[in-house]
Design an enzyme around this catalytic site. Structure first.
Site, short mmCIF file in Angstrom:
data_model
loop_
_atom_site.label_atom_id
_atom_site.label_comp_id
_atom_site.label_asym_id
_atom_site.label_seq_id
_atom_site.Cartn_x
_atom_site.Cartn_y
_atom_site.Cartn_z
N PRO A 12 0.94 -1.18 0.33
CA PRO A 12 -0.02 -0.07 0.02
C PRO A 12 0.87 0.62 -0.04
O PRO A 12 1.72 1.57 0.39
CB PRO A 12 -0.43 0.00 1.19
CG PRO A 12 -0.54 -1.04 2.32
CD PRO A 12 0.55 -2.10 1.37
N ASN A 13 0.66 2.40 -0.45
CA ASN A 13 0.74 3.64 -1.19
C ASN A 13 2.00 3.81 -2.07
O ASN A 13 2.69 4.50 -1.91
CB ASN A 13 1.24 4.36 0.58
CG ASN A 13 -0.10 4.27 1.41
OD1 ASN A 13 -1.57 4.63 0.97
ND2 ASN A 13 -0.16 3.52 2.34
N ARG A 20 5.03 11.17 -2.63
CA ARG A 20 4.69 10.89 -1.05
C ARG A 20 6.64 11.31 0.12
O ARG A 20 7.56 10.04 -0.30
CB ARG A 20 4.44 9.36 -0.91
CG ARG A 20 4.29 9.04 0.36
CD ARG A 20 4.20 6.85 -0.09
NE ARG A 20 4.11 6.67 1.11
CZ ARG A 20 3.46 5.31 1.89
NH1 ARG A 20 4.32 4.89 0.87
NH2 ARG A 20 3.48 5.20 3.32
N TYR A 25 11.48 9.00 0.60
CA TYR A 25 10.97 8.05 0.08
C TYR A 25 12.03 7.97 -1.27
O TYR A 25 12.15 7.48 -1.95
CB TYR A 25 9.97 6.93 -0.07
CG TYR A 25 9.29 6.67 0.87
CD1 TYR A 25 9.19 5.20 1.39
CD2 TYR A 25 7.96 7.68 1.76
CE1 TYR A 25 9.44 5.32 3.18
CE2 TYR A 25 7.59 6.86 2.39
CZ TYR A 25 7.92 5.41 2.80
OH TYR A 25 7.75 5.20 4.39
N ASN A 76 8.55 -5.52 -1.27
CA ASN A 76 7.98 -4.03 -0.49
C ASN A 76 6.70 -4.34 0.22
O ASN A 76 5.54 -3.59 -0.53
CB ASN A 76 8.68 -2.97 -0.48
CG ASN A 76 8.60 -2.21 0.19
OD1 ASN A 76 8.22 -2.12 0.68
ND2 ASN A 76 8.39 -0.80 -0.39
N ALA A 79 3.27 -0.86 4.59
CA ALA A 79 2.45 -0.40 6.27
C ALA A 79 2.35 -1.89 6.45
O ALA A 79 2.41 -2.57 7.80
CB ALA A 79 1.58 -0.39 5.87
N HIS A 82 4.32 -4.79 9.05
CA HIS A 82 4.06 -4.55 10.29
C HIS A 82 3.12 -5.12 10.45
O HIS A 82 3.35 -4.49 12.07
CB HIS A 82 4.54 -2.88 10.40
CG HIS A 82 5.57 -2.34 9.33
ND1 HIS A 82 6.86 -3.00 9.83
CD2 HIS A 82 5.25 -1.57 8.98
CE1 HIS A 82 8.14 -1.83 8.35
NE2 HIS A 82 6.88 -0.66 8.44
N ASP A 89 1.96 -15.14 6.55
CA ASP A 89 1.68 -16.83 6.62
C ASP A 89 1.38 -17.31 5.05
O ASP A 89 1.46 -18.11 4.30
CB ASP A 89 -0.50 -17.15 6.88
CG ASP A 89 -0.11 -17.36 8.22
OD1 ASP A 89 1.17 -17.28 9.15
OD2 ASP A 89 -1.37 -17.40 9.23
N GLU A 100 13.04 -9.31 0.89
CA GLU A 100 11.87 -8.10 1.78
C GLU A 100 12.45 -7.17 1.57
O GLU A 100 13.39 -7.30 1.52
CB GLU A 100 11.56 -8.35 2.89
CG GLU A 100 10.81 -6.96 3.58
CD GLU A 100 9.87 -6.87 5.40
OE1 GLU A 100 10.77 -8.52 5.53
OE2 GLU A 100 9.93 -5.96 5.55
N HIS A 102 12.77 -2.83 1.60
CA HIS A 102 12.04 -0.95 2.11
C HIS A 102 13.56 -0.40 1.58
O HIS A 102 14.33 -0.03 1.53
CB HIS A 102 11.51 -0.80 4.19
CG HIS A 102 10.73 -2.13 4.65
ND1 HIS A 102 9.76 -1.95 3.81
CD2 HIS A 102 11.41 -3.41 4.56
CE1 HIS A 102 9.31 -3.37 4.71
NE2 HIS A 102 10.52 -3.99 4.98
N ARG A 109 13.45 4.61 12.02
CA ARG A 109 12.80 5.74 12.09
C ARG A 109 11.38 4.96 13.71
O ARG A 109 12.00 4.43 14.01
CB ARG A 109 11.84 5.29 11.02
CG ARG A 109 11.89 5.34 10.00
CD ARG A 109 11.72 5.10 7.95
NE ARG A 109 10.30 5.99 7.82
CZ ARG A 109 9.35 5.65 7.68
NH1 ARG A 109 9.63 4.91 6.55
NH2 ARG A 109 7.85 6.82 7.37
C1 DQA Z 1 7.75 1.13 2.93
C2 DQA Z 1 8.31 1.29 5.12
C3 DQA Z 1 7.29 1.05 5.79
O1 DQA Z 1 7.63 1.46 7.24
C4 DQA Z 1 6.60 2.02 4.85
O2 DQA Z 1 5.36 1.50 6.12
C5 DQA Z 1 5.87 1.69 3.54
C6 DQA Z 1 7.63 2.02 2.87
C7 DQA Z 1 9.71 1.32 2.81
O3 DQA Z 1 9.98 1.26 1.25
O4 DQA Z 1 10.53 2.34 3.06
O5 DQA Z 1 4.99 2.10 3.16
O6 DQA Z 1 8.16 -0.17 3.05
#
Ligand code: DQA
Length: 151
Positions: A12-13, A20, A25, A76, A79, A82, A89, A100, A102, A109
């Protein structure tokens, strides 16, 4: 031998990349990230399927789809990393190598970002290296797949 397929999933996002919180980022958009991945895949001679969703259920379903189709997953989870035991699963269920990614250094952070459920399913985690982390993950995943095929 057929070219391995690596699925690159974004949570997401991440469709908001570029606008953003650029101080966190950077300025690269999700399209830029896709181009980085396409170029890395060409160099590495692997196929990729690059996707983004804001939905937890959709992300879980996309992980399921990887079974019997892909040789590895770069994710990636944003959120959902977390928060989502469902995503963990799913990653455990498909029995594929997972890396993974990020973009930001989650350990620098807020404390709630320090833990990710997905990490329990991941062979490795790349964080804090910006969008180049995706290319590094594809490189590492390709090495892992080739090592596995050599056995
Ligand atoms: C993220 C880090 C996460 O904590 C955050 O919620 C994101 C982006 C990153 O790529 O740094 O949406 O995954």
């Amino acid at each position: 031998m057929k070219r391995p397929l690596i699925v690159v999933l974004n949570g997401p996002n991440l469709n908001m990349l570029g606008m953003r919180q650029p101080e966190v980022y950077g300025r690269a958009t999700l399209d830029d990230v896709e181009q980085i991945c396409i170029q890395a895949a060409e160099r590495l001679d692997v196929g990729i399927d690059f996707r983004q969703t804001n939905g937890e259920g959709e992300l879980v379903s996309w992980v399921h789809e990887c079974r019997n189709r892909a040789q590895g997953i770069v994710i990636n989870p944003a959120a959902y990393g977390h928060t989502s035991i469902a995503l963990l699963d799913a990653l455990l269920a498909v029995e594929l190598p997972v890396i993974e990614v990020h973009i930001s250094n989650i350990h620098r952070r807020e404390e709630f970002r320090h833990h990710t459920y997905c990490s329990r399913a991941a062979a490795g985690v790349i964080c804090g290296l910006g969008v180049r982390g995706y290319a590094l993950a594809l490189q590492a995943m390709t090495d892992m797949i080739l090592d596995e095929n050599d056995r």
